[in-house]
Design a protein around this motif. Structure first.
Motif, PDB file in Angstrom:
ATOM      1  N   GLU A 184       0.849  -1.266   0.081  1.00 22.24           N
ATOM      2  CA  GLU A 184       0.102   0.047   0.088  1.00 22.24           C
ATOM      3  C   GLU A 184       0.990   1.272   0.037  1.00 22.24           C
ATOM      4  OE1 GLU A 184      -4.200  -1.260   2.323  1.00 22.24           O
ATOM      5  OE2 GLU A 184      -2.954   0.367   3.178  1.00 22.24           O
ATOM      6  N   ALA A 185       1.728   1.199   0.779  1.00 17.13           N
ATOM      7  CA  ALA A 185       2.754   2.508   1.041  1.00 17.13           C
ATOM      8  C   ALA A 185       3.478   2.504  -0.490  1.00 17.13           C
ATOM      9  CB  ALA A 185       3.576   2.395   2.060  1.00 17.13           C
ATOM     10  N   SER A 186       3.884   1.622  -0.938  1.00 19.32           N
ATOM     11  CA  SER A 186       4.505   1.692  -2.350  1.00 19.32           C
ATOM     12  C   SER A 186       3.431   2.315  -3.411  1.00 19.32           C
ATOM     13  CB  SER A 186       5.188   0.354  -2.770  1.00 19.32           C
ATOM     14  OG  SER A 186       5.658   0.457  -4.115  1.00 19.32           O
ATOM     15  N   ALA A 187       2.362   1.869  -3.159  1.00 15.45           N
ATOM     16  CA  ALA A 187       1.453   2.163  -4.510  1.00 15.45           C
ATOM     17  C   ALA A 187       1.168   3.861  -4.162  1.00 15.45           C
ATOM     18  CB  ALA A 187       0.115   1.578  -4.163  1.00 15.45           C
ATOM     19  N   THR A 188       1.071   4.347  -2.818  1.00 15.22           N
ATOM     20  CA  THR A 188       0.751   5.563  -2.642  1.00 15.22           C
ATOM     21  C   THR A 188       1.738   6.312  -3.030  1.00 15.22           C
ATOM     22  OG1 THR A 188      -0.719   5.001  -0.820  1.00 15.22           O
ATOM     23  CG2 THR A 188       0.190   7.169  -0.755  1.00 15.22           C
ATOM     24  N   ASN A 232       2.663   9.737  -5.809  1.00 12.60           N
ATOM     25  CA  ASN A 232       3.282  10.938  -5.505  1.00 12.60           C
ATOM     26  C   ASN A 232       4.681  11.161  -5.147  1.00 12.60           C
ATOM     27  OD1 ASN A 232       3.440  13.692  -4.314  1.00 12.60           O
ATOM     28  ND2 ASN A 232       1.678  13.533  -2.822  1.00 12.60           N
ATOM     29  N   PRO A 233       5.652  11.573  -6.007  1.00 16.73           N
ATOM     30  CA  PRO A 233       7.034  11.256  -5.561  1.00 16.73           C
ATOM     31  C   PRO A 233       7.397  12.046  -4.605  1.00 16.73           C
ATOM     32  CG  PRO A 233       6.584  11.271  -8.200  1.00 16.73           C
ATOM     33  CD  PRO A 233       5.353  11.674  -7.443  1.00 16.73           C
ATOM     34  N   GLU A 234       6.498  13.220  -4.315  1.00 18.56           N
ATOM     35  CA  GLU A 234       6.882  14.406  -3.264  1.00 18.56           C
ATOM     36  C   GLU A 234       7.014  13.499  -1.955  1.00 18.56           C
ATOM     37  OE1 GLU A 234       7.955  17.836  -1.736  1.00 18.56           O
ATOM     38  OE2 GLU A 234       8.134  17.163  -3.863  1.00 18.56           O
TER      39      GLU A 234
END
Length: 680
Positions: free
Chosen positions: A428-432, A436-438
């Motif tokens: 999930e974290a990776s997808a998020t 959003n590269p920021e």
């Protein structure tokens, strides 16, 4: 073009001669990082801000760094709670019900829900995390111990004294609050992850160390900032979601209070979730011991700040604190005055209070509960005339409160569940982050913990000079006066210098500039020939930092028998980040030298490309050009929590590829393209 594989093999594998020393033989740099490591028993002062504007900036930084450290930047997805409430018990003027809900799909948070028997309109919701009392929600100290507490003035009624955790929940329900007393991980009904793993973990589990399907405390979990502290804090956040889903709860009046480990959960939740309106962490906030359990620690969490600063993040909302004859005993003179100054500076001096009762040992006893009742009565607008009057109640037993039964079966836990839980969080974290590269940028900035702006004052100290014909060889030191750090370096200056400097990194430190014959390597000669000065650095724990000159294979650790990285990395900057900071110091020195270079090149070939990539990311436009070789390195491949390149959070924010993507487009990827023309 040269045969790149051969060059890289020579660079990586050959035994370079020692570079000229910057310091006398048998001397170590005068560097503060060589001092003893800090641990959870250190001193953690809080320095109040000078102005509201300063606090706006500083509190945002502290809160962001805390959110990153506990693994909640970005937050996981808030899946449906699928809550279940059953088994209502009538307590006369209150009710108690069994409750569980999903904080993650398939992962249940369990507890007891206390409510007033008669409810009119909207009422406050209160969370009560319990701390490390045996059996917690089912706690019973027995009649003998309870009688002793009454004799000491710590309690008044036998039944209340036997379980102070239950007593405060019933007391709050009688004051007109809906109260959720929820289980810490591994306690009571919440055993999908065991008590032994969550609170007594001591030794690494080889079967849980893997690039895929890893377990808690592993290098891979650290690289994703996954911890018990993360899971418990997320449980607390979802517990607010649950309270706010109840029809009688006023979403604008949410309070939290817990003692000891429950105090840790209280100040962490209060700092990170703006929905908390009143907070009272008991016997946990102080400048001394910060929390001894694995569930209270996370890598990177307390490198710059401690519990007092985290508690101060709640300002200017109503904050109550308590002390006892424990690690909080000095709070009245160390810690609380600084928090009070913060509230005063924000124009809210009446919004913070300290219940200072050091005649009692570690507790959440009746006097402390009474202070909490008064505080909540005032700031939750309960309107009770005598809120501290805690009346007797019948003790609810484990049999009364156990959540699971034949109609409500216990969920599956164990190793496979643990692996799947961490894998789903990482995915999930990776997808998020990919959307959003920021987020990755902010994450890397936090975990590396430095920037060019924060590097401080760095001065050059020449210790020797040798004329080598076409260039000067100048050993010396980069002295960071701001941070008390001293880094041995060597500068090679061509006599046709064109005000262009190159920082040349090596797995061997500054010795990596030389070949076996003691001459500059071909890549270094190419730079010198082009009029570029070259700097070789003994990064922290390289070269002259080592008495035996043997490369570091294991990082230092604090004196703690448990093999959990958080006890060392939670209080001390990881070695990887310290080495990156040394590179930034060199860049800063070049930038601030009025007679120095106008352009800076950064070179990190085999064994040093990961440091170069991180430094390039942080330095940004300060780097004119860079050559970086990853050598197939990635943080997820680190298999030891004491590996020099363990960097908590690195894999979560994209790993080596993420760093290279975030770095300037002027970075030359040696792995893909071979050496650039200016290194041949």
């Amino acid at each position: 073009m040269k045969a790149i594989p051969l060059i890289l093999c020579i660079f990586c594998c050959s035994t370079a001669l020692s570079a000229p020393r910057a310091l006398p033989e048998d001397s170590l740099p005068a560097d503060s990082r060589l001092n003893a490591l800090k641990d959870l028993n250190g001193y953690f002062p809080f320095h109040p801000p000078k102005s509201p504007a300063d606090w706006t900036v500083e509190s945002a930084r502290i809160r962001h760094d805390l959110k990153v450290a506990v693994g909640l930047f970005p937050e996981p997805v808030r899946h449906p709670l699928n809550s279940v409430i059953h088994g209502r018990i009538d307590g006369g003027d209150f009710t108690a019900e069994k409750v569980y809900f999903e904080t993650r799909p398939g992962y249940l948070l369990t507890g007891t829900l206390y409510r007033p028997k008669s409810i009119t309109g909207k009422i406050p919701g209160v969370l009560c995390p319990h701390g490390h009392w045996n059996e917690a929600r089912f706690y019973d100290c027995g009649e003998t111990k309870a009688a002793q507490l009454i004799k000491k003035g710590a309690e008044k009624h036998i039944e209340s004294a036997r379980n102070h955790i239950q007593s405060r929940c019933i007391g709050l329900a009688r004051l007109g609050c809906t109260v959720l007393q929820y289980d810490m991980i591994g306690y009571c009904d919440n055993d999908q992850i065991s008590h032994q793993l969550a609170h007594r973990f001591s030794k690494q589990r080889p079967e849980m160390i893997s690039e895929k399907d890893w377990g808690l405390y592993s290098p891979q979990a650290e690289s994703h900032l996954q911890s018990i502290m993360m899971l418990q804090t997320w449980n607390s956040i979802r517990a607010i979601d649950f309270l706010q889903s109840l029809p009688e709860v006023d979403p604008g009046r949410i309070a939290v209070t817990g003692a000891s480990g429950g105090g840790t959960q209280t100040f962490a939740l209060s700092a990170l979730d703006p929905r908390v309106t009143v907070s009272m962490p008991a016997v946990m906030v102080g400048t001394a011991m910060q929390g001894g359990c694995t569930c209270e620690n996370a890598s990177l969490m307390r490198i710059k700040e401690g519990n007092v600063a985290f508690a101060a993040l709640f300002a200017p909302r109503p904050l109550g604190l308590t002390t006892a004859n424990d690690w909080t005993r000095e709070m009245a003179t160390k810690g609380f005055p600084e928090i009070r100054k913060t509230y005063q500076m924000l124009g809210a001096p009446s919004m913070v209070t300290l219940h200072d009762r050091t005649e009692f040992d570690h507790n959440y006893n009746l006097p402390s509960r009474q202070a909490m009742y008064r505080w909540f009565n005032e700031h939750l607008d309960l309107g009770i005339a005598n809120p501290e009057n805690e009346r007797p109640h019948k003790l609810l037993t484990e049999k009364d409160l156990t959540v699971f039964d034949r109609d409500h079966p216990k969920p599956v836990g164990g190793d496979d569940f643990e692996r799947a839980l961490l894998a789903s969080l990482a995915a999930e974290a990776s997808a998020t982050i990919s959307r959003n590269p920021e987020i990755a940028r902010k994450g890397w900035n936090s975990i590396l913990g430095t920037s060019l702006r924060d590097t401080g004052v760095v001065e050059w100290q020449l210790t020797d000079k040798n004329d080598r014909g076409s260039y000067l060889e100048m050993p010396g030191l980069h002295n960071n006066r701001t941070k008390g750090q001293q880094v041995p370096v060597i500068w090679l200056y061509p006599k046709n210098w064109k005000r262009h400097a190159a920082i040349f990194l090596s797995a061997h430190g500054k010795s990596g500039l030389y070949n076996e014959q003691g001459d500059p390597r071909p890549e270094v000669r190419a730079l010198l020939k082009d009029g570029v000065s070259v700097c070789g650095i003994d990064l922290f724990q390289q070269g002259e930092f080592l008495r035996d000159a043997k490369p570091v294979t294991e990082t230092r650790r604090v004196k703690n028998p448990r093999e959990a990285a958080c006890y060392t990395q939670g209080y001390n900057r990881p070695l990887f980040a310290q080495r990156v900071a040394d590179i930034l110091s060199a860049i800063r020195l070049i930038q601030t030298d009025q007679h120095g270079a106008k352009k800076i090149t950064l070179v990190g070939l085999a064994g040093s490309g990961h440091w170069a990539a991180a430094a390039h990311f942080l330095a940004g436009k300060a780097i004119h050009r860079a050559a970086i070789e990853s050598s197939n390195f990635d943080f997820i491949k680190v298999t030891d929590i004491r590996h020099p390149d363990l960097m908590p959070g690195a894999s979560k924010y994209g790993g080596m590829k993420g760093l290279l993507d975030l770095a300037s487009q002027k970075a030359w990827n040696v792995d893909a393209n071979g050496l650039p023309e200016w290194l041949k």
